[in-house]
Design a protein around this motif. Structure first.
Motif, PDB file in Angstrom:
ATOM      1  N   VAL A 233      97.235 -23.630 -22.714  1.00  0.00           N
ATOM      2  CA  VAL A 233      96.796 -22.474 -23.599  1.00  0.00           C
ATOM      3  C   VAL A 233      96.561 -21.217 -22.969  1.00  0.00           C
ATOM      4  CG1 VAL A 233      95.157 -21.635 -25.541  1.00  0.00           C
ATOM      5  CG2 VAL A 233      95.953 -24.069 -25.539  1.00  0.00           C
ATOM      6  N   ALA A 234      95.905 -21.101 -21.884  1.00  0.00           N
ATOM      7  CA  ALA A 234      95.640 -20.012 -21.158  1.00  0.00           C
ATOM      8  C   ALA A 234      96.838 -19.277 -20.638  1.00  0.00           C
ATOM      9  CB  ALA A 234      94.615 -20.237 -19.881  1.00  0.00           C
ATOM     10  N   ASP A 235      98.004 -20.286 -20.515  1.00  0.00           N
ATOM     11  CA  ASP A 235      99.133 -19.596 -19.811  1.00  0.00           C
ATOM     12  C   ASP A 235     100.117 -19.256 -21.118  1.00  0.00           C
ATOM     13  OD1 ASP A 235     100.870 -18.830 -18.016  1.00  0.00           O
ATOM     14  OD2 ASP A 235     101.718 -21.007 -17.437  1.00  0.00           O
ATOM     15  N   HIS A 242     100.379 -16.494 -13.556  1.00  0.00           N
ATOM     16  CA  HIS A 242      99.689 -17.848 -12.816  1.00  0.00           C
ATOM     17  C   HIS A 242      99.665 -17.406 -11.425  1.00  0.00           C
ATOM     18  CE1 HIS A 242      99.410 -22.311 -12.649  1.00  0.00           C
ATOM     19  NE2 HIS A 242      99.528 -22.131 -11.508  1.00  0.00           N
ATOM     20  N   VAL A 243      98.471 -18.159 -10.926  1.00  0.00           N
ATOM     21  CA  VAL A 243      98.174 -17.752  -9.378  1.00  0.00           C
ATOM     22  C   VAL A 243      97.582 -18.997  -8.777  1.00  0.00           C
ATOM     23  CG1 VAL A 243      97.404 -15.228  -9.672  1.00  0.00           C
ATOM     24  CG2 VAL A 243      95.623 -16.928  -9.948  1.00  0.00           C
ATOM     25  N   PRO A 244      98.329 -19.572  -7.680  1.00  0.00           N
ATOM     26  CA  PRO A 244      98.066 -20.840  -6.946  1.00  0.00           C
ATOM     27  C   PRO A 244      96.829 -21.011  -6.594  1.00  0.00           C
ATOM     28  CG  PRO A 244      99.773 -19.619  -5.720  1.00  0.00           C
ATOM     29  CD  PRO A 244      99.531 -18.932  -7.027  1.00  0.00           C
ATOM     30  N   ASP A 245      96.309 -19.848  -6.041  1.00  0.00           N
ATOM     31  CA  ASP A 245      95.103 -19.834  -5.482  1.00  0.00           C
ATOM     32  C   ASP A 245      94.319 -18.536  -5.513  1.00  0.00           C
ATOM     33  OD1 ASP A 245      92.786 -20.190  -3.661  1.00  0.00           O
ATOM     34  OD2 ASP A 245      93.859 -20.418  -1.960  1.00  0.00           O
ATOM     35  N   PHE A 246      93.293 -18.649  -6.450  1.00  0.00           N
ATOM     36  CA  PHE A 246      92.623 -17.210  -6.676  1.00  0.00           C
ATOM     37  C   PHE A 246      91.651 -16.820  -5.484  1.00  0.00           C
ATOM     38  CE2 PHE A 246      90.397 -20.248  -9.450  1.00  0.00           C
ATOM     39  CZ  PHE A 246      89.185 -20.284  -8.838  1.00  0.00           C
ATOM     40  N   THR A 247      91.153 -17.840  -4.726  1.00  0.00           N
ATOM     41  CA  THR A 247      90.252 -17.563  -3.583  1.00  0.00           C
ATOM     42  C   THR A 247      90.603 -16.485  -2.692  1.00  0.00           C
ATOM     43  OG1 THR A 247      90.724 -19.281  -2.206  1.00  0.00           O
ATOM     44  CG2 THR A 247      89.190 -19.681  -4.169  1.00  0.00           C
ATOM     45  N   ILE A 264      94.867 -18.243 -13.630  1.00  0.00           N
ATOM     46  CA  ILE A 264      95.611 -17.293 -14.476  1.00  0.00           C
ATOM     47  C   ILE A 264      94.629 -15.853 -14.490  1.00  0.00           C
ATOM     48  CG2 ILE A 264      95.846 -16.785 -16.829  1.00  0.00           C
ATOM     49  CD1 ILE A 264      97.682 -18.826 -16.817  1.00  0.00           C
ATOM     50  N   ILE A 265      95.485 -14.833 -14.305  1.00  0.00           N
ATOM     51  CA  ILE A 265      95.212 -13.622 -14.301  1.00  0.00           C
ATOM     52  C   ILE A 265      95.862 -12.832 -15.417  1.00  0.00           C
ATOM     53  CG2 ILE A 265      94.577 -11.486 -13.164  1.00  0.00           C
ATOM     54  CD1 ILE A 265      94.324 -13.014 -10.610  1.00  0.00           C
ATOM     55  N   SER A 337      89.970 -20.155 -14.160  1.00  0.00           N
ATOM     56  CA  SER A 337      90.234 -21.411 -13.305  1.00  0.00           C
ATOM     57  C   SER A 337      90.721 -22.671 -14.086  1.00  0.00           C
ATOM     58  CB  SER A 337      88.912 -21.574 -12.508  1.00  0.00           C
ATOM     59  OG  SER A 337      88.170 -22.256 -13.278  1.00  0.00           O
ATOM     60  N   PHE A 338      91.333 -23.351 -13.326  1.00  0.00           N
ATOM     61  CA  PHE A 338      91.688 -24.792 -14.111  1.00  0.00           C
ATOM     62  C   PHE A 338      91.044 -25.875 -13.566  1.00  0.00           C
ATOM     63  CE2 PHE A 338      96.400 -22.711 -14.881  1.00  0.00           C
ATOM     64  CZ  PHE A 338      95.923 -21.939 -15.740  1.00  0.00           C
ATOM     65  N   ALA A 339      89.859 -25.878 -13.374  1.00  0.00           N
ATOM     66  CA  ALA A 339      89.273 -27.041 -12.669  1.00  0.00           C
ATOM     67  C   ALA A 339      89.067 -28.165 -13.706  1.00  0.00           C
ATOM     68  CB  ALA A 339      87.662 -26.493 -12.598  1.00  0.00           C
TER      69      ALA A 339
END
Length: 358
Positions: A233-235, A242-247, A264-265, A337-339
Motif C-alpha cells: 500500500v505504501a508503494d 523505494h529505497v533499499p537502505d534508508f540508514t 519508501i520516500i 520503513s517496512f519493519a
C-alpha cells in the motif's frame, strides 16, 4: 451517517483454473457509502464486483446484500444496477428508450416509466437529449445515459466497472465530480472499480485496496494515504520511491529496532534547495545532484540523486529554478520503513519532534 451494513462479503474464494482471483476476501460496506475498489491489473477487483453482481459465483464464502444471502440469487433479482466501462447502450434506442429499458423489463406502468425517465434525464443533465441516439452523443453524455439506465429500476446497490476508462482526461475529471455529487444526493450505496488511484482518492468515501486476490487495506482516502498498513500500500498509493537502505541518509542512521532498513520516500517528504541558505536545517541536509526537472503546472517536479539513490520531490515555481546537473541540498523529513512486513513512519532525528503530519 447510517451504520447499517448494505454489502458484506465473508471469506470469499474464487479461482479460474490455477489462478486464484480472490483469496479469503472479507469486508463490509455501510449503506449509502461510495466505495472505490482499487488495485493494479489482475489484483482481483473486477472479480469481486462480478461476484457481487452475480455474474460470477464464488467457490466458497458468502455474499450478503441488504442482509440477504445472495449466493444463489439470480443477477436480475439482487436489486443491483450495473454500469459498464464501454457504456453498453442499445444503439438503435433513443436516450429515453435506453433509460426506460429496465423498467419495461419489470413491466412497470407506462406512467411510472415516463415519470422516472423524466426525473433521470433531468438528474443527469440530458433533458433536451431524450430523442437522440447514442452515436449522436459525446462519450461523457453516453456514460451519463448508462448511469441513468442503471438507476431507473431504483436499485439498492450500484456497481460501476471502470466507469471513466473510455472517456478523455478533461471530461473524465468533470464526470468524477459529477458522479460523486449525484450518488451522495441519491444516497444509493455504490461500488466502483478502478486502477487509477487519483480517481479513487477524488471520488470514493472509502477505498478497498486489492492485491493478488487479497484485501490489503480498507479505509478513507486520507487514512490509506497517511497510514498505509503494508509495504504494498505504501508503494502503490502516492508517487513513492523505494529505497533499499534508508540508514545511509542523515537523521536515519539508527534504522529500526528490527534491523529492517528498507523503506519508501514520497515527494512530499523532501525539501529541496539550491544551497544552504534555502534550507531550514542545512547541517542535517544531504548533498545531491539534480537529474531532471519537470514542469507540473503549480510546481516543478525535481529528480535528485542523493548517495546513489534517485529521489523525487517538488519545488515551488517562486524559487529560483534548478536545472539538470545542478548541485542541490536535500532534507528528508521522514520515511516509511517496512519493519516486520508492516509500515511505520520514521521522522528525521534532526527535527526532534514526534509529529507525523504529512
Amino acid at each position: 451517517m447510517s451504520n447499517e451494513i448494505e454489502v458484506k462479503l465473508n471469506h470469499i474464494n474464487k479461482s479460474f483454473g490455477t489462478f486464484q482471483a480472490s483469496s479469503d476476501v472479507s469486508f463490509a460496506i455501510e449503506k449509502g457509502r461510495l466505495i472505490g475498489l482499487l488495485g493494479p491489473s489482475g489484483s482481483g477487483k473486477t472479480t469481486i464486483l462480478r461476484m457481487i453482481a452475480g455474474l460470477e459465483r464464488p467457490d466458497s464464502g458468502d455474499i450478503y446484500i441488504g442482509g440477504r444471502r445472495v449466493n444463489d440469487v439470480a443477477p436480475g433479482k439482487r436489486g443491483i444496477g450495473f454500469v459498464f466501462q464501454n457504456y453498453a447502450l442499445f444503439r438503435y434506442m433513443t436516450v429515453r428508450e435506453n433509460i426506460a429499458f429496465g423498467l419495461k423489463i419489470q413491466k412497470a406502468a407506462k406512467a411510472k416509466i415516463r415519470e422516472r425517465v423524466d426525473l433521470l434525464t433531468e438528474l443527469v443533465g440530458l433533458k433536451d437529449f431524450g430523442r437522440r441516439y447514442p452515436m449522436q452523443l459525446s462519450g461523457g453524455q453516453r456514460q451519463r445515459v448508462a448511469f441513468a439506465r442503471a438507476l431507473a429500476p431504483e436499485p439498492e446497490l450500484l456497481l460501476l466497472d471502470e466507469p471513466f476508462a473510455a472517456i478523455d482526461a478533461k471530461v473524465r475529471k468533470e464526470l468524477r465530480q459529477w458522479l460523486r455529487q449525484t450518488i451522495h444526493k441519491l444516497g444509493v450505496t455504490s461500488i466502483f472499480v478502478t486502477h487509477d488511484q487519483d480517481e479513487a482518492v477524488e471520488v470514493a468515501d472509502d477505498i478497498i485496496i486489492t492485491h493478488r486476490g487479497r484485501i490489503e487495506q480498507t479505509g478513507t482516502p486520507i487514512e490509506i494515504y497517511q497510514k498505509p498498513r503494508t509495504p504494498f500500500v505504501a508503494d502503490f498509493i502516492g508517487e513513492a520511491v523505494h529505497v533499499p537502505d534508508f540508514t545511509v541518509f542523515k537523521g536515519f542512521e539508527n534504522g529500526t529496532t528490527t534491523g529492517a532498513h528498507e523503506g519508501i520516500i514520497r515527494p512530499e517528504f523532501l525539501e529541496i534547495g539550491a544551497n544552504d541558505s534555502e534550507m531550514v536545517m542545512p547541517l542535517a541536509s544531504e548533498d545531491g545532484v539534480v537529474r531532471g526537472v519537470y514542469f507540473r503546472g503549480n510546481n516543478a517536479e525535481v529528480d535528485v540523486e542523493v548517495k546513489g539513490q534517485l529521489l523525487k520531490g517538488a519545488r515551488s515555481l517562486e524559487l529560483p529554478p534548478l536545472h539538470e546537473g545542478d548541485r542541490a541540498k536535500v532534507f528528508i523529513h521522514r520515511v516509511y520503513s517496512f519493519a516486520g512486513g508492516k509500515t511505520a513512519i520514521l521522522e528525521n532525528r534532526a527535527k526532534q519532534t514526534n509529529s507525523v503530519v504529512i
